[in-house]
Write an enzyme that holds these catalytic residues in place. Structure first.
Site, PDB file in Angstrom:
ATOM      1  N   TYR A 106      -0.767  -5.690  -8.388  1.00 49.57           N
ATOM      2  CA  TYR A 106      -1.441  -4.475  -9.752  1.00 49.57           C
ATOM      3  C   TYR A 106      -1.420  -4.736 -10.719  1.00 49.57           C
ATOM      4  O   TYR A 106      -0.224  -5.856 -10.865  1.00 49.57           O
ATOM      5  CB  TYR A 106      -0.162  -2.772  -9.258  1.00 49.57           C
ATOM      6  N   TYR A 158      -1.418  -4.648   0.677  1.00 52.33           N
ATOM      7  CA  TYR A 158       0.122  -5.447  -0.139  1.00 52.33           C
ATOM      8  C   TYR A 158       1.679  -5.396   0.601  1.00 52.33           C
ATOM      9  O   TYR A 158       1.318  -4.258   1.030  1.00 52.33           O
ATOM     10  CB  TYR A 158      -0.260  -5.169  -1.187  1.00 52.33           C
ATOM     11  N   ARG A 212       0.956  -1.782   2.759  1.00 46.93           N
ATOM     12  CA  ARG A 212      -0.289  -0.604   2.457  1.00 46.93           C
ATOM     13  C   ARG A 212      -1.439  -1.356   2.840  1.00 46.93           C
ATOM     14  O   ARG A 212      -1.952  -2.355   2.850  1.00 46.93           O
ATOM     15  CB  ARG A 212       0.320  -0.643   1.309  1.00 46.93           C
ATOM     16  N   HIS A 221      -5.748   1.260  -0.133  1.00 43.13           N
ATOM     17  CA  HIS A 221      -5.816   2.799  -0.286  1.00 43.13           C
ATOM     18  C   HIS A 221      -6.758   2.336  -1.743  1.00 43.13           C
ATOM     19  O   HIS A 221      -5.672   1.660  -2.846  1.00 43.13           O
ATOM     20  CB  HIS A 221      -4.813   2.961  -0.018  1.00 43.13           C
ATOM     21  N   HIS A 229      -6.012   5.459  -5.358  1.00 45.55           N
ATOM     22  CA  HIS A 229      -5.341   6.344  -5.353  1.00 45.55           C
ATOM     23  C   HIS A 229      -5.980   7.293  -6.288  1.00 45.55           C
ATOM     24  O   HIS A 229      -6.757   7.228  -6.574  1.00 45.55           O
ATOM     25  CB  HIS A 229      -3.565   6.139  -5.923  1.00 45.55           C
TER      26      HIS A 229
HETATM   27 FE   LIG Z   1      -1.275   1.522  -4.835  1.00 53.27          FE
END
Ligand SMILES: [Fe+2]
Lengths: 236, 188
Positions: free
Chosen positions: A102, A141, A151, A154, A156
């Site tokens: 991110y 990640y 995770r 995905h 959000h």
């Molecule tokens: Fe996330």
């Protein structure tokens, strides 16, 4: 229009110890229930002037140069529980880049930042509730929870309906990802069918040959029912 | 067999996670150039009538720790007690990364439909699996006829919904997610 009561059985448990962060952040006392008032029934209405030309194109909206990764279309409809498409709903998305990183100072994962990927997008739904994003497939990640928790891929989603009481934040997962079933955040949802409804199928009908694949993700927000008796005069 | 009702189940909520800012307040985390300004930066135009107020607060967890990764949304009526038009009356704040404080400059809402003046509040963060709905009322207002405040079973919890008047048009509203002084959260 009147908001239908929220069916909490469709949702995660607030206290879900497999997801450690929820332990100190979940209320212990019962929610106070009540009929929705104007505060919950009304909500912000966003105009098309809010939305820039590239806002729903995460491949190009950061620098104008293309982000690295598998190109995908993510599309679907925002519906409410009565089955109606919700027009003019603001849909905001955010995600990791193709390596699972991110653009955020709190993310120190090994995978590099992509100089051309910001990681957010937004759009307003059309008359039938439909929306579309062009993006790259986010990477899985690792995250600090268990010793080796990852995770699944995905995206959000944050959705506004017509009422503040319809506010919803959720996540879209990708068909076939073996990490879904292992994810402690996914598994805060006790109902397997409710998990399945967050998994977007591959949609070859919307894929563009020699360009990108497509995934379809419909989002259902709390129902707003409408009957002829709803606005009856006082005393009738 | 009978006919199917045909309702669709609401999509399950999932936590907003630690990176909610990227999607909801990107400029706040230094992602510039995608949106000119973060959504909900200013709830009312400068010339909107009404008393100017400043709200501040933090959100604390069950161990008393201040959350520095929370996002709070606000939805309120104007000074005349009317919602809208458009997105007027909507605001969104991310808590400060160091202090956990948020601050909102707005106008004092008018009373709406028999309810004392209040602001609808919605809280999301990492560890919150479904967004928490609550309300901010104002110390000093008459709450004796407010339908929600008067029917709370535990009247000793009522103060958790009332922002403290800290003078000169400033109010303090701290939210406690769990434990002693747990804020009243709503299902409305
Ligand atoms: Fe996330």
């Amino acid at each position: 229009m009147t908001l239908m009561p929220r069916n909490r059985a469709n949702h995660p448990l607030p206290y879900a110890p497999g997801y450690k962060s929820s332990i100190p952040r979940s209320p212990k006392l019962a929610l106070v229930s009540g009929a929705p008032t104007a505060t919950e029934q009304t909500g912000p209405v966003f105009g098309h002037e809010l939305i820039g030309k590239l806002d729903n194109n995460l491949i190009l909206n950061f620098t104008g140069e293309p982000a690295i990764g598998e190109r995908i279309i993510v599309h679907g409809r925002v519906l409410d529980e009565t089955g109606r498409g919700v027009a003019g709903a603001l849909v905001e998305v955010w995600q990791a880049n193709a390596g699972g990183r991110y653009r955020h100072k709190k993310d120190g994962y090994l995978a590099p930042l992509d100089p051309n990927f910001g990681g957010c997008g937004r759009t307003l739904t059309g008359a039938d509730g439909s929306y579309e994003f062009l993006t790259i497939r986010p990477g899985a990640y690792p995250w600090p929870n268990g010793v080796n928790d990852w995770r699944p891929m995905h995206i959000h989603f944050s959705v506004f309906g017509q009422s503040f009481g319809q506010r919803l934040i959720t996540q879209m997962y990708f068909e076939g990802d073996p990490l879904i079933a292992r994810c402690p955040i996914v598994n805060t949802i006790p109902d397997k069918a409710a998990i399945d409804r967050l998994v977007a199928p591959l949609d070859m009908g919307r894929a563009l040959p020699h360009d990108c694949l497509a995934y379809k993700f419909d989002i259902v927000i709390r129902g707003n029912r409408q009957t002829m008796f709803e606005n009856r005069m006082e005393g009738l | 067999m009978v006919q199917q009702l045909g309702y669709l189940p609401e999509s399950a909520s999932q936590t907003a996670g630690p990176y909610v800012h990227i999607g909801c307040t990107p400029n706040f985390v230094g992602i510039h150039g995608i949106y000119a300004e973060d959504l909900g930066a200013t709830p009312f135009p400068e010339d909107a009538p009404g008393q100017r107020i400043t709200l501040t607060g933090v959100v604390r967890d069950g161990l008393g720790k201040t959350l520095n990764d929370v996002m709070v949304e606000f939805w309120q009526a104007d000074a005349q007690g009317r919602y809208g038009p458009g997105a007027q009356g909507f605001a969104r704040r991310a808590s400060n990364f160091e202090t956990g404080e948020w601050e909102l400059k707005t106008i004092k809402p008018g009373a709406v439909a028999g309810m004392a003046p209040h602001i609808g509040v919605w809280v999301v963060a990492r560890g919150i699996n479904i967004g928490l709905q609550t309300r901010l009322y104002f110390e000093g207002d008459d709450h004796s006829k407010d339908p929600l405040l008067t029917r709370l079973e535990h009247q000793n919890r009522r103060d958790t919904l009332i922002a403290r008047d800290t003078g000169n048009g400033t109010y303090r509203f701290d939210i406690c997610l769990q434990g002693d002084g747990e804020t009243v959260f709503l299902d409305m």
